[in-house]
Design a protein around this motif. Sequence first.
Motif, PDB file in Angstrom:
ATOM      1  N   TYR A 120       0.320  -1.162   0.348  1.00 16.42           N
ATOM      2  CA  TYR A 120       0.464  -0.209   0.369  1.00 16.42           C
ATOM      3  C   TYR A 120       1.174   1.445   0.046  1.00 16.42           C
ATOM      4  N   ILE A 121       0.263   2.403  -1.156  1.00 16.38           N
ATOM      5  CA  ILE A 121       0.762   3.337  -1.253  1.00 16.38           C
ATOM      6  C   ILE A 121       0.562   4.452   0.232  1.00 16.38           C
ATOM      7  N   PRO A 122       0.796   4.365   1.186  1.00 17.09           N
ATOM      8  CA  PRO A 122       0.224   5.669   1.933  1.00 17.09           C
ATOM      9  C   PRO A 122      -0.246   7.118   2.036  1.00 17.09           C
ATOM     10  N   GLY A 123      -1.347   7.541   2.222  1.00 16.00           N
ATOM     11  CA  GLY A 123      -2.066   7.924   1.894  1.00 16.00           C
ATOM     12  C   GLY A 123      -2.740   8.078   0.078  1.00 16.00           C
ATOM     13  N   ARG A 141     -11.264   8.043  -2.249  1.00 20.31           N
ATOM     14  CA  ARG A 141      -9.213   8.685  -2.645  1.00 20.31           C
ATOM     15  C   ARG A 141      -9.054   9.233  -2.010  1.00 20.31           C
ATOM     16  N   THR A 142      -7.489  10.212  -2.184  1.00 15.74           N
ATOM     17  CA  THR A 142      -7.247  11.333  -1.559  1.00 15.74           C
ATOM     18  C   THR A 142      -7.197  11.934  -3.102  1.00 15.74           C
ATOM     19  N   SER A 143      -6.987  11.377  -3.922  1.00 20.29           N
ATOM     20  CA  SER A 143      -7.721  12.557  -5.402  1.00 20.29           C
ATOM     21  C   SER A 143      -8.621  12.714  -5.707  1.00 20.29           C
ATOM     22  N   LYS A 144      -9.527  12.951  -5.050  1.00 21.66           N
ATOM     23  CA  LYS A 144     -10.885  12.782  -5.252  1.00 21.66           C
ATOM     24  C   LYS A 144     -11.720  14.120  -3.860  1.00 21.66           C
ATOM     25  N   ILE A 145     -10.625  14.020  -2.984  1.00 16.63           N
ATOM     26  CA  ILE A 145     -10.985  15.181  -2.321  1.00 16.63           C
ATOM     27  C   ILE A 145     -11.308  16.423  -2.860  1.00 16.63           C
ATOM     28  N   ILE A 152      -5.200   8.658   5.028  1.00 17.43           N
ATOM     29  CA  ILE A 152      -4.831   7.148   5.454  1.00 17.43           C
ATOM     30  C   ILE A 152      -3.513   6.681   5.309  1.00 17.43           C
ATOM     31  N   ASP A 153      -2.986   6.514   6.125  1.00 17.15           N
ATOM     32  CA  ASP A 153      -1.428   5.760   6.680  1.00 17.15           C
ATOM     33  C   ASP A 153      -1.218   3.542   6.377  1.00 17.15           C
ATOM     34  N   GLN A 154      -2.676   3.814   6.941  1.00 16.57           N
ATOM     35  CA  GLN A 154      -2.267   2.317   6.834  1.00 16.57           C
ATOM     36  C   GLN A 154      -3.355   1.761   7.331  1.00 16.57           C
ATOM     37  N   GLY A 155      -3.793   0.327   6.275  1.00 19.07           N
ATOM     38  CA  GLY A 155      -5.236   0.118   7.101  1.00 19.07           C
ATOM     39  C   GLY A 155      -5.465  -1.289   5.950  1.00 19.07           C
ATOM     40  N   TYR A 181      -9.852  -4.181   2.772  1.00 20.39           N
ATOM     41  CA  TYR A 181     -10.876  -2.893   2.499  1.00 20.39           C
ATOM     42  C   TYR A 181     -10.426  -1.740   1.384  1.00 20.39           C
ATOM     43  N   LEU A 182      -9.129  -1.282   1.735  1.00 19.03           N
ATOM     44  CA  LEU A 182      -8.320  -0.298   0.991  1.00 19.03           C
ATOM     45  C   LEU A 182      -8.992  -0.544  -0.536  1.00 19.03           C
ATOM     46  N   LYS A 183      -8.315  -1.024  -0.952  1.00 18.98           N
ATOM     47  CA  LYS A 183      -8.741  -1.780  -2.644  1.00 18.98           C
ATOM     48  C   LYS A 183      -9.795  -1.690  -2.587  1.00 18.98           C
TER      49      LYS A 183
END
Length: 136
Positions: A28-31, A91-95, A118-121, A125-127
Amino acid sequence: EVVTLLVLMYPLLQGLALHLHSAVTGSYIPGTHSIAFINCLNEHIARDIARAIMDKKLAAYVNILPKTSALYFWKGELEESTEILLLVKTRTSKIGELSNYVRSIHPFEIPEIISLPIDQGNPLYLKWIDENVPRD
């Protein structure tokens, strides 16, 4: 000139390296994902905003938390109220798009819309967020 170019390109190169590493290792890429916090005056408004966010596919999941107490300054006066809190997973890109959209439909003059990466998870779920929020 070469050093300047490398310094200017470092964030881009670092991002590409992270994406390549993630693709190869499945890590996972944090953030990559964020949680946005949005306060609403009441449950009816909160549900309407949450549904509108979901209809626009700006989030994969929205929690509607029950009444919270709030103290804040508004126009120089201390105010106290109850509010409903939305927790929006996306997604962070949607903020940016999410923030612009919520401001356009929110009844508050200055709605609270803040986000944290989100740093980790849970990777599954992230997928799942990825599968339910289209890329830009």
